[in-house]
Design an enzyme around this catalytic site. Sequence first.
Site, PDB file in Angstrom:
ATOM      1  CG  MET A  21      78.960  80.849 -21.102  1.00 59.07           C
ATOM      2  SD  MET A  21      79.558  79.120 -20.356  1.00 59.07           S
ATOM      3  CE  MET A  21      79.577  79.391 -18.758  1.00 59.07           C
ATOM      4  CB  THR A  23      82.753  88.563 -25.050  1.00 54.39           C
ATOM      5  OG1 THR A  23      81.442  88.277 -25.806  1.00 54.39           O
ATOM      6  CG2 THR A  23      83.551  89.391 -26.136  1.00 54.39           C
ATOM      7  CE  LYS A  39      85.224  81.559 -21.517  1.00 56.14           C
ATOM      8  NZ  LYS A  39      85.693  79.772 -21.704  1.00 56.14           N
ATOM      9  CG  ASP A 133      84.435  71.326 -25.465  1.00 56.52           C
ATOM     10  OD1 ASP A 133      83.937  70.342 -26.367  1.00 56.52           O
ATOM     11  OD2 ASP A 133      84.201  72.371 -25.401  1.00 56.52           O
TER      12      ASP A 133
END
Length: 671
Positions: A21, A23, A39, A133
């Site tokens: 999604m 880098t 990000k 998560d």
Amino acid sequence: MIGRLIDGRYQVRSLIAKGGMATVYVATDLRLERRVAIKVMHDHLAADERFRERFIREARSAAKITHPNVVNVYDQGDDEVFAYMVMEYIPGITLRDLLHDHHRLTPEQSIDVMDAVLAGLQAAHKLGIVHRDLKPENVLLADDGRIKLSDFGLARAASANTATGQVLLGTIAYLSPELVTKGTADVRSDIYSLGIMLFEMLTGEQPYRGDQPVNIAYRHANETVPAPSEVNASVPHELDELVAWSTERDPELRPADAGVMLEALRRAEAELGQSARPVDPTTVLATASQSDVEDTDPTELALITSQMSSASSPPEFSDGHVEPFRPGDSPTVVGAPVFPETSAAELEPSLPQATSTAEQGASKRRTLGAVIAILVIALVAAAGGIGWWFGLGPGSYNTVPEAVSLTQADAESAITAAGFSVGDVTQEFSLEVAAGTVMDMDPQAGTSLAPETPISLVVSAGPEMLTVPALEGLTLEAAESAITEAGFTYDQATTLRQFSDEEADVVIAATDTTGAPLPSTLAEGQPIRLVASAGILPDVAGETEANATKLIEEAGLVVNVSSREFSASVASGVVIASSTTTDPVVPGDTINISVSKGPAPVVLPNVVGAPIGEAIATLEGLGLTVGHNVPPGIVNDPNPVIKFVVSTQSPAAGVEVPAGSNVTLTATATL
């Protein structure tokens, strides 16, 4: 991206990791003169509103949480085509790296890590935020001993607990049964994930394994997590109970939130005789120098080592994509992380021993001689590490050349010339990159790697050829849906309209942008132009001139009276016929109409001197009516005894009269 200035503020320095999604890079905040992690969402995903919302949700969720054990989010924004998020930069490794290198942790070390994670997660749960998560990849171990919880990419408010369409977005090994079976998650789902993570720290393995993700998901939903002591006999009963409580299949039977589990963990720690927690509960990875050893009471010394290590376990992003860390991706010198204890016989030069502050209570009871022995071993290990660094390690590495935007042949030549080998070469369809051109590479350019390391390439196969759907006979709305669903584009402004036998807005043809007929297949994303019916041409024959004009103009056409003609069958002022001036007929074209002037006029012939019967027949044959003073029987008798001959007529011969006019004859009898 390396060297790019984002939003006029963040100077990108180096790559940390790449996910499916986004880098993550190391960058410098030029305004505040500090190092940050940035990000950056992949530009092809930033165009997808669904992914962009998920990315923004991560930033907003994390930004709400202020806690020493949660990675701080500083900023979020857009720069041209991509979205980005600026975070606190944490030099170090992940818990996954630690488990990868040392298999498992001691109970004391596991408690230390879990304490910090629960403290950070408790702050999120108090705000009603579910992480969704939790896994070792999202637990960061900093150089200075801090532990930070990261990546709230799947975070949601506890009230918005339905995971519609995203049931298995989290990593399958840590998903709670209710997420697998019902697609719902709340704070107790996070507790289940932490229970699985505690099991893995204590045993070095996950409780469930399978060939397919669905097999693992089935076991989460239908089996009870085994006690860690069944795998590792050194795990105490108190931690067995904590794992069992936190991994109950029924959420109602688990700890209510991270705060409740944190209290239970600390009670278990007290029962196990752990030392008091450090003054700073956020730090569990303490370091010390040689001068610290000399100035401290030997009975209070902790075992100190240092490790030269690069991250070797692949971090996993919230979307499940795995991207390997490589030398040079992140700082490689880590001070005293929480490693499992090892004996002196197990130590090798490239893998020095380490301890955590959780072991400091035990080290206080060790003698100064033991401390000195360990320090000597650490020095030997460090010397071996330095030799490895410059001989075989990153000190001998080459820099990966840039291959993106080169042809495949040129890219392979550049890679081999730099001392590397060409790894897997895969092809992907692309609308933006020409066929045969390298779109992506792994590892990325600028990374330092050992010679002969394989570099994988992704080469553009150009646009994908797709099947053109059948469009004729569809309405414009249905045709537009069919075009976009098939992978092509459609612009309503290019639609042509022409009159036909079909109702308005029905597609009668489809072409490319030049007007040529469409082939059976077309490159993905190519535009398709439609020809739609403007309706049926109005039939105005038999209408009055005024009504015909109204019908034609209402259809968007122009009327032209091309002729006015005499007609014995069509009344005056009525349209005899209409005709088009173009083929095909489109709105704005001209329609010709012919209007009747009624019957043509008649020139009277001279019938004076003709028998009355013959004269009447001649005039009536011209469409005239005849008046006379001769008895009908005489007129109709073919062989009359007395004959009547026309002596005068009115109007006179040679006069032009309208058809149907009356002519009066006067006849004289003769023998």
